[in-house]
Design an enzyme around this catalytic site. Structure first.
Site, PDB file in Angstrom:
ATOM      1  N   TYR A 217      -6.925  -0.354  -6.620  1.00  0.00           N
ATOM      2  CA  TYR A 217      -6.324  -1.632  -6.215  1.00  0.00           C
ATOM      3  C   TYR A 217      -5.547  -1.497  -4.913  1.00  0.00           C
ATOM      4  O   TYR A 217      -5.286  -0.407  -4.431  1.00  0.00           O
ATOM      5  CB  TYR A 217      -5.515  -2.278  -7.319  1.00  0.00           C
ATOM      6  CG  TYR A 217      -4.342  -1.548  -7.941  1.00  0.00           C
ATOM      7  CD1 TYR A 217      -3.680  -0.485  -7.351  1.00  0.00           C
ATOM      8  CD2 TYR A 217      -3.869  -1.980  -9.192  1.00  0.00           C
ATOM      9  CE1 TYR A 217      -2.606   0.125  -7.942  1.00  0.00           C
ATOM     10  CE2 TYR A 217      -2.788  -1.371  -9.801  1.00  0.00           C
ATOM     11  CZ  TYR A 217      -2.157  -0.329  -9.171  1.00  0.00           C
ATOM     12  OH  TYR A 217      -1.077   0.266  -9.773  1.00  0.00           O
ATOM     13  N   GLU A 218      -5.242  -2.657  -4.334  1.00  0.00           N
ATOM     14  CA  GLU A 218      -4.668  -2.752  -2.975  1.00  0.00           C
ATOM     15  C   GLU A 218      -5.580  -2.112  -1.931  1.00  0.00           C
ATOM     16  O   GLU A 218      -5.122  -1.603  -0.908  1.00  0.00           O
ATOM     17  CB  GLU A 218      -3.269  -2.124  -2.911  1.00  0.00           C
ATOM     18  CG  GLU A 218      -2.208  -2.910  -3.634  1.00  0.00           C
ATOM     19  CD  GLU A 218      -1.979  -4.301  -3.067  1.00  0.00           C
ATOM     20  OE1 GLU A 218      -2.334  -4.525  -1.901  1.00  0.00           O
ATOM     21  OE2 GLU A 218      -1.463  -5.146  -3.803  1.00  0.00           O
ATOM     22  N   GLY A 219      -6.882  -2.155  -2.182  1.00  0.00           N
ATOM     23  CA  GLY A 219      -7.865  -1.598  -1.263  1.00  0.00           C
ATOM     24  C   GLY A 219      -8.311  -0.231  -1.705  1.00  0.00           C
ATOM     25  O   GLY A 219      -7.514   0.705  -1.764  1.00  0.00           O
TER      26      GLY A 219
ATOM     27  N   GLN B  75      -9.512   1.966   2.715  1.00  0.00           N
ATOM     28  CA  GLN B  75      -8.433   2.620   3.469  1.00  0.00           C
ATOM     29  C   GLN B  75      -9.009   3.524   4.564  1.00  0.00           C
ATOM     30  O   GLN B  75      -8.494   3.578   5.688  1.00  0.00           O
ATOM     31  CB  GLN B  75      -7.554   3.452   2.537  1.00  0.00           C
ATOM     32  CG  GLN B  75      -6.956   2.716   1.354  1.00  0.00           C
ATOM     33  CD  GLN B  75      -6.076   1.563   1.744  1.00  0.00           C
ATOM     34  OE1 GLN B  75      -5.373   1.612   2.743  1.00  0.00           O
ATOM     35  NE2 GLN B  75      -6.127   0.501   0.955  1.00  0.00           N
TER      36      GLN B  75
ATOM     37  N   ARG C 137       0.824  -1.210   0.000  1.00  0.00           N
ATOM     38  CA  ARG C 137       0.000   0.000   0.000  1.00  0.00           C
ATOM     39  C   ARG C 137       0.858   1.259   0.000  1.00  0.00           C
ATOM     40  O   ARG C 137       0.492   2.260  -0.623  1.00  0.00           O
ATOM     41  CB  ARG C 137      -0.976  -0.033   1.183  1.00  0.00           C
ATOM     42  CG  ARG C 137      -2.075  -1.059   0.977  1.00  0.00           C
ATOM     43  CD  ARG C 137      -3.007  -1.223   2.158  1.00  0.00           C
ATOM     44  NE  ARG C 137      -4.140  -2.066   1.761  1.00  0.00           N
ATOM     45  CZ  ARG C 137      -5.081  -2.504   2.591  1.00  0.00           C
ATOM     46  NH1 ARG C 137      -5.014  -2.218   3.891  1.00  0.00           N
ATOM     47  NH2 ARG C 137      -6.071  -3.249   2.149  1.00  0.00           N
TER      48      ARG C 137
END
Length: 594
Positions: free
Chosen positions: A438-440, A445, A297
Site C-alpha cells: 500500500y501507498e504505492g 516506488q 510513504r
C-alpha cells in the site's frame, strides 16, 4: 512477549544522525528541544508498551462488520483510542493553529515508530487521520479547515483517504466516482471505493473521508479528478453532528494480516448521493492528494522498520530462552540457548543491523522534510526538498521489502514454533506483508526513483548523496576501520555505475532502466544504510571517552556497523551486475513463453 521501545537507539538516531538539536532551531520549531523530545518519547514508550502492545494479539482476531453497515473495532481498541486522544498523541505534528502541537516531523516519526511496533493495525488510524489533516490544511478553504481540523487534530474525529476503486488500482486515471453540484456549494457524491483503511469503526464520533471523484464536465484522465470532504455524519453550523450521510461500509476485506485495521469497501450515494464539499479547486484533486504522499510513504517506511523491530525483539527473546543442542565445537554435551549457535547469531545480527540502518535513514529523511518546510535559506530548503524526494521511495520501498525478510528470519529463529500462531511471531510476518504494497508498491516506488527522482534531475541528488558516502568512507579509513571503509567505498562506486546506466538508458530505452529499477532501489537502500551505519560507528567511537556514556551501547554500535559493512554491503556488487548487465534478459522472453 511485551514490546520494549528501543529508546537508546531511537535517541541516538534522533540526536546524532538526524541532528534533532539543529531541527529545533528552525523557524516555528523553537519550542521544541532535546529535553522536551526525551519527555515525549519516555511517555510514548510507556503508552506503546503498556496500552498498545498488550492488545495487539486481540487485534489479530479482527474488527467485526454488521449488516447495518457498522463496524466494531477489535477488543480493547476503542478504549486505547480514547486514551490516545486524551493524552494528545494524535496532534503531535498536527498544525498548532487548529489545536495540534505542530512538532517537527522528526519528533513525530520517532513516536509513530513506537505505535507501529507495538500495534501496527492500531497505528494506521492516526496515520490516515494525519494524512487527511495535512491535505485539508494545505488546500481546503478556511471555512472547511475551521470545521474539520480542530476535531481531527484532537482525534475526536478520524480521517481516511478514498482513492482506489475496483477498476482503478494504482491507475487513478480510471476513477469513475461522480460529484454533482447541488447548488448550495455542496456536491452529491456517488461511487464505490475499496481498500479504505479504517473506513468505518466505532472508535471516534465522526469519520472524515477524503474522496476522489469527477465533476460532470471534468476532462478525462487524471486531469479531471477533484477532491472532496465527505463526512460520515454531516456537521451543523455550530459544529455539532447532524444527520448520517449517505455513506456505507458494505463489507470488510478478509486479509492476510493487520486484521485489527478494518479495510472497508465504501459505497457513496446508494440513497441519492452523499453530501461532499470540494477541497480547493476543481480537477486538482490528485495533486492535493499527493501533498500528503511524502509524509504517508515515510510513515509506511517506518511501519516496515517498526514491525521488523517487534519481530526482532521476539526472536531475541526466544533465542535466549530456547535450549537446544550443544555449542558448536564444545565437548560439553549439554544443550545451550540457541543464541549461542553461530547461524542464529547471523540471523539476529542481520535483523539488528538492517533495523538500525533503516531507523537512521528514515529519521534522516524526516529531518530533511522539516528543513525543506522550515529552513529560512531558500536554497537550503530546495536542496532538502530534493533530498526528501529522492529518499522517500527508498525508505518506503527498502524498509518494507526488507520487513518481509526480517520478519521471516524471526520465524526461522523460532524454528517449527515460529509456524505456530500461538507463539505470536507469525502475526508480525503476516502484518509486514502489506507494507510493501500500500501507498504505492515497491515497483511504483522504484519507477519513481529512477524517473522523477534520478533521470529528471540528471542524477544530481543521487551523486550528492554518494559523494557524502565517500566522505564517510574516508573518515572510516582515517579512524582505522579499514574493512568498513573499503566496503563502503566499493559500494558507492557500484552505485555510481548504476546511476550512470540509468541516466544513459532512461531517455532512449526506458524499459532497460525500468528492468532493474527495484534492484536499484534496494541497492541504494543498502548503500545509504551503510552510510548511516558508518556515521554511527564514527560518532560512537568519538563518544566512548565521554563521561557518563553507555559504553556497551556504543561498542555494540561499532560491532553492528562492522557486520553491516561486511555482510550486507557486499550484496551491492551483485545487484549492480544485475542492473547494468542483466536488463536485456528481463525483457527478452516472449510473453507466450511465461
Amino acid at each position: 512477549m511485551i514490546y520494549k521501545a528501543p529508546s537508546k537507539d531511537i535517541r541516538f538516531a534522533l540526536n546524532e544522525l538526524a541532528e534533532l538539536p539543529a531541527i529545533c532551531t528552525l523557524p516555528g520549531y523553537e519550542d521544541c528541544s532535546v529535553e522536551l523530545t526525551d519527555a515525549i518519547l519516555e511517555e510514548g514508550a510507556k503508552f506503546a508498551e503498556n496500552v498498545l502492545a498488550p492488545i495487539n494479539r486481540n487485534g489479530d482476531k479482527g474488527a467485526k462488520w454488521s449488516p447495518d453497515f457498522s463496524v466494531t473495532a477489535a477488543e480493547g481498541f476503542k478504549d486505547a483510542w480514547q486514551q490516545y486522544v486524551e493524552a494528545g498523541w494524535v496532534g503531535l505534528r498536527a498544525p498548532a493553529d487548529y489545536g495540534g502541537q505542530g512538532l517537527p516531523a522528526l519528533v513525530a516519526i520517532a513516536a509513530e515508530e513506537m505505535w507501529c511496533a507495538a500495534n501496527l493495525a492500531f497505528s494506521l488510524a492516526p496515520l490516515l487521520t494525519l494524512g487527511a489533516v495535512e491535505a485539508i490544511n494545505h488546500h481546503a478553504s478556511d471555512e472547511l479547515k475551521a470545521v474539520y481540523l480542530p476535531r481531527m487534530s484532537s482525534g475526536e474525529w478520524t480521517g481516511t483517504m478514498n482513492l482506489t476503486e475496483p477498476q482503478a488500482g494504482s491507475d487513478l486515471a480510471q476513477v469513475r466516482s461522480k460529484a454533482v453540484p447541488v447548488g448550495d456549494g455542496s456536491y452529491k457524491i456517488s461511487g464505490q471505493k475499496i481498500f479504505i483503511t479504517w473506513g468505518e469503526h466505532d472508535m471516534a464520533d465522526n469519520i472524515v473521508h477524503l474522496v476522489l471523484a469527477r465533476l460532470p464536465d471534468a476532462p478525462a484522465g487524471v486531469k479531471g479528478i477533484s477532491l472532496f470532504i465527505v463526512p460520515k455524519y454531516l456537521v451543523n453550523t455550530d459544529g455539532s453532528l447532524g444527520a448520517r450521510n449517505d455513506v456505507r461500509c458494505v463489507s470488510l476485506e478478509h486479509k492476510l494480516g493487520i486484521h485489527g485495521s478494518p479495510t472497508a469497501v465504501m459505497s457513496f450515494g446508494d440513497e441519492g448521493g452523499a453530501i461532499g464539499y470540494l477541497v480547493g479547486e476543481a480537477n486538482k484533486g490528485l495533486g492535493y492528494m499527493f501533498t500528503m504522499m511524502n509524509h504517508a510513504r515515510l510513515g509506511v517506511g517506518v511501519e516496515g522498520m517498526a514491525v521488523s523491530e517487534r519481530a526482532y525483539q521476539k526472536a531475541v527473546e526466544y533465542a535466549r530462552e530456547r535450549v537446544q543442542s550443544r555449542a558448536v565445537g564444545s565437548p560439553d554435551p549439554a544443550g545451550v540457548p540457541i543464541i549461542r549457535h553461530p547461524d542464529v547469531r547471523r540471523m539476529l545480527m542481520t535483523m539488528k543491523a538492517q533495523i538500525e540502518a533503516q531507523r537512521a535513514l528514515a529519521y534522516y529523511a524526516a529531518a530533511a522534510l522539516d528543513r525543506a518546510a522550515r529552513h529560512p535559506v531558500a536554497s537550503e530548503a530546495a536542496r532538502n526538498q530534493a533530498l526528501v524526494n529522492f529518499l522517500i521511495p527508498i525508505v518506503k520501498g527498502w524498509n518494507t521489502e526488507q520487513a518481509n525478510e526480517i520478519t521471516s528470519l524471526a520465524v526461522q529463529v523460532h524454528g517449527g514454533m515460529g509456524f505456530i500462531e500461538e507463539t505470536g511471531v507469525a502475526q508480525y510476518y503476516r502484518d509486514a506483508r502489506i507494507t510493501a504494497i500500500y501507498e504505492g508498491t515497491t515497483g511504483i516506488q522504484a519507477l519513481d526513483l529512477i524517473g522523477r527522482k534520478t533521470a529528471a534531475e540528471d542524477g544530481a541528488t543521487a551523486r550528492w548523496l554518494l559523494e557524502e558516502v565517500r566522505v564517510t568512507a574516508g573518515k572510516l579509513a582515517a579512524a582505522g576501520y579499514a574493512s568498513m571503509a573499503a566496503n563502503l567505498e566499493a559500494a558507492a562506486k557500484e552505485a555510481e555505475r548504476c546511476v550512470a546506466f540509468i541516466l544513459n538508458t532512461f531517455g532512449d530505452k526506458p524499459a532497460l532502466a525500468a528492468a532493474g529499477s527495484v534492484p536499484f532501489l534496494k541497492l541504494m537502500g543498502i548503500v545509504l544504510g551503510g552510510w548511516m551505519m558508518g556515521r554511527a560507528a564514527l560518532i560512537a567511537r568519538a563518544q566512548q571517552g565521554d563521561e557518563g556514556v553507555d559504553i556497551e551501547f556504543l561498542a555494540a554500535k561499532i560491532v553492528t556497523a562492522r557486520f553491516y559493512t561486511e555482510h550486507l554491503l557486499p550484496q551491492v556488487a551483485g545487484l549492480a551486475a544485475a542492473i547494468v548487465e542483466g536488463a536485456d534478459s528481463v525483457l527478452e522472453l516472449d510473453e507466450s513463453l511465461f
